[in-house]
Design a protein around this motif. Structure first.
Motif, short mmCIF file in Angstrom:
data_model
loop_
_atom_site.label_atom_id
_atom_site.label_comp_id
_atom_site.label_asym_id
_atom_site.label_seq_id
_atom_site.Cartn_x
_atom_site.Cartn_y
_atom_site.Cartn_z
N SER A 129 -21.03 -9.75 -7.12
CA SER A 129 -20.64 -9.10 -5.87
C SER A 129 -19.84 -7.85 -6.19
O SER A 129 -19.40 -7.67 -7.33
N GLY A 130 -19.68 -7.00 -5.19
CA GLY A 130 -18.82 -5.83 -5.35
C GLY A 130 -19.53 -4.51 -5.46
O GLY A 130 -18.88 -3.46 -5.51
N GLY A 131 -20.85 -4.52 -5.53
CA GLY A 131 -21.57 -3.26 -5.60
C GLY A 131 -21.52 -2.51 -4.28
O GLY A 131 -21.02 -3.01 -3.27
N GLY A 132 -22.02 -1.28 -4.30
CA GLY A 132 -22.04 -0.49 -3.08
C GLY A 132 -22.24 0.97 -3.37
O GLY A 132 -22.62 1.37 -4.48
N LEU A 133 -21.99 1.78 -2.34
CA LEU A 133 -22.14 3.23 -2.43
C LEU A 133 -20.76 3.86 -2.51
O LEU A 133 -19.87 3.54 -1.71
N VAL A 134 -20.58 4.75 -3.48
CA VAL A 134 -19.29 5.40 -3.67
C VAL A 134 -19.52 6.84 -4.10
O VAL A 134 -20.55 7.14 -4.72
N GLN A 135 -18.58 7.70 -3.78
CA GLN A 135 -18.69 9.10 -4.21
C GLN A 135 -18.27 9.23 -5.67
O GLN A 135 -17.48 8.43 -6.18
N ALA A 136 -18.77 10.26 -6.31
CA ALA A 136 -18.38 10.54 -7.69
C ALA A 136 -16.86 10.65 -7.78
O ALA A 136 -16.21 11.25 -6.92
N GLY A 137 -16.31 10.04 -8.82
CA GLY A 137 -14.88 10.00 -9.00
C GLY A 137 -14.22 8.78 -8.41
O GLY A 137 -13.03 8.52 -8.67
N GLY A 138 -14.97 8.02 -7.63
CA GLY A 138 -14.43 6.83 -7.00
C GLY A 138 -14.45 5.61 -7.90
O GLY A 138 -14.81 5.70 -9.09
N SER A 139 -14.09 4.48 -7.31
CA SER A 139 -13.97 3.22 -8.07
C SER A 139 -14.66 2.09 -7.34
O SER A 139 -14.76 2.09 -6.11
N LEU A 140 -15.12 1.13 -8.13
CA LEU A 140 -15.64 -0.13 -7.62
C LEU A 140 -15.23 -1.24 -8.58
O LEU A 140 -15.02 -1.00 -9.77
N ARG A 141 -15.15 -2.44 -8.04
CA ARG A 141 -14.86 -3.62 -8.87
C ARG A 141 -15.95 -4.66 -8.64
O ARG A 141 -16.13 -5.13 -7.53
N ASN A 145 -13.92 2.89 -12.86
CA ASN A 145 -13.19 4.06 -12.35
C ASN A 145 -13.91 5.33 -12.75
O ASN A 145 -14.75 5.34 -13.66
N SER A 146 -13.55 6.42 -12.09
CA SER A 146 -14.13 7.73 -12.40
C SER A 146 -15.65 7.65 -12.47
O SER A 146 -16.27 8.14 -13.41
N LEU A 147 -16.22 7.05 -11.46
CA LEU A 147 -17.67 6.83 -11.46
C LEU A 147 -18.43 8.16 -11.40
O LEU A 147 -17.98 9.13 -10.77
N LYS A 148 -19.58 8.17 -12.08
CA LYS A 148 -20.42 9.34 -12.14
C LYS A 148 -21.80 9.01 -11.56
O LYS A 148 -22.21 7.83 -11.59
N PRO A 149 -22.54 9.99 -11.10
CA PRO A 149 -23.89 9.71 -10.59
C PRO A 149 -24.77 8.98 -11.61
O PRO A 149 -25.59 8.15 -11.22
N GLU A 150 -24.57 9.27 -12.89
CA GLU A 150 -25.38 8.60 -13.91
C GLU A 150 -25.03 7.12 -14.10
O GLU A 150 -25.71 6.41 -14.84
N ASP A 151 -23.98 6.65 -13.42
CA ASP A 151 -23.66 5.22 -13.44
C ASP A 151 -24.49 4.46 -12.41
O ASP A 151 -24.44 3.22 -12.37
N THR A 152 -25.24 5.16 -11.59
CA THR A 152 -26.07 4.52 -10.58
C THR A 152 -27.11 3.62 -11.24
O THR A 152 -27.86 4.05 -12.12
N ALA A 153 -27.12 2.35 -10.85
CA ALA A 153 -28.03 1.36 -11.44
C ALA A 153 -27.83 0.03 -10.74
O ALA A 153 -26.89 -0.14 -9.95
N ASN A 154 -28.71 -0.89 -11.06
CA ASN A 154 -28.50 -2.29 -10.68
C ASN A 154 -27.73 -2.96 -11.81
O ASN A 154 -28.15 -2.87 -12.98
N TYR A 155 -26.61 -3.57 -11.48
CA TYR A 155 -25.75 -4.17 -12.49
C TYR A 155 -25.94 -5.69 -12.50
O TYR A 155 -25.88 -6.33 -11.44
N TYR A 156 -26.15 -6.22 -13.69
CA TYR A 156 -26.40 -7.65 -13.86
C TYR A 156 -25.32 -8.27 -14.75
O TYR A 156 -24.90 -7.66 -15.74
N CYS A 157 -24.93 -9.50 -14.43
CA CYS A 157 -24.05 -10.21 -15.34
C CYS A 157 -24.86 -11.22 -16.13
O CYS A 157 -25.90 -11.70 -15.69
#
Length: 120
Positions: A7-19, A83-95
């Motif tokens: 859980s915790g994914g979503g849409l964020v602007q560049a420079g933002g954070s997600l957990r 933190n400091s998210l970049k557009p190139e971090d866009t992906a589906n994240y799997y654990c």
């Protein structure tokens, strides 16, 4: 049976954070290594960060200094602070979790994935 739920994914602007969070449940005796992977469209799945049961960590060069992996062994839960998210971090994240089930069987399980989208 074992399940991993992210859980915790979503849409964020560049420079933002997600957990991100990943919780394992089911017939679990112990969890060894856990890790976060990501897969962008048209690309292979890659390791983002991993953590052992003792807390040793390693990171992909592309996320060092920006992402932090941690885990709560009592809750069978792993986290990824991004933190400091970049557009190139866009992906589906799997654990992923390598674990021992009750009965002594070793196995590795994947979660269903959570989408992270970073807008420029």
């Amino acid at each position: 049976q074992v399940q991993l739920v992210e859980s915790g994914g979503g849409l964020v602007q560049a420079g933002g954070s997600l957990r991100l969070s990943c919780t394992a449940s089911g017939s679990i005796f112990s969890i060894n290594a856990m890790g976060w992977y990501r897969q962008a469209p048209g690309k292979q799945r890659e390791l983002v960060a991993a953590i052992t049961s003792g807390g040793s960590t390693n990171y992909a060069d592309s996320v060092k200094g920006r992402f932090t992996i941690s885990r709560d062994n009592a809750k069978n839960t792993m986290y990824l602070q991004m933190n400091s998210l970049k557009p190139e971090d866009t992906a589906n994240y799997y654990c992923n979790a390598a674990l021992v089930e009750y009965g002594g069987r070793w196995n590795a399980y994947w979660g269903q994935g959570t989408q992270v989208t970073v807008s420029s």
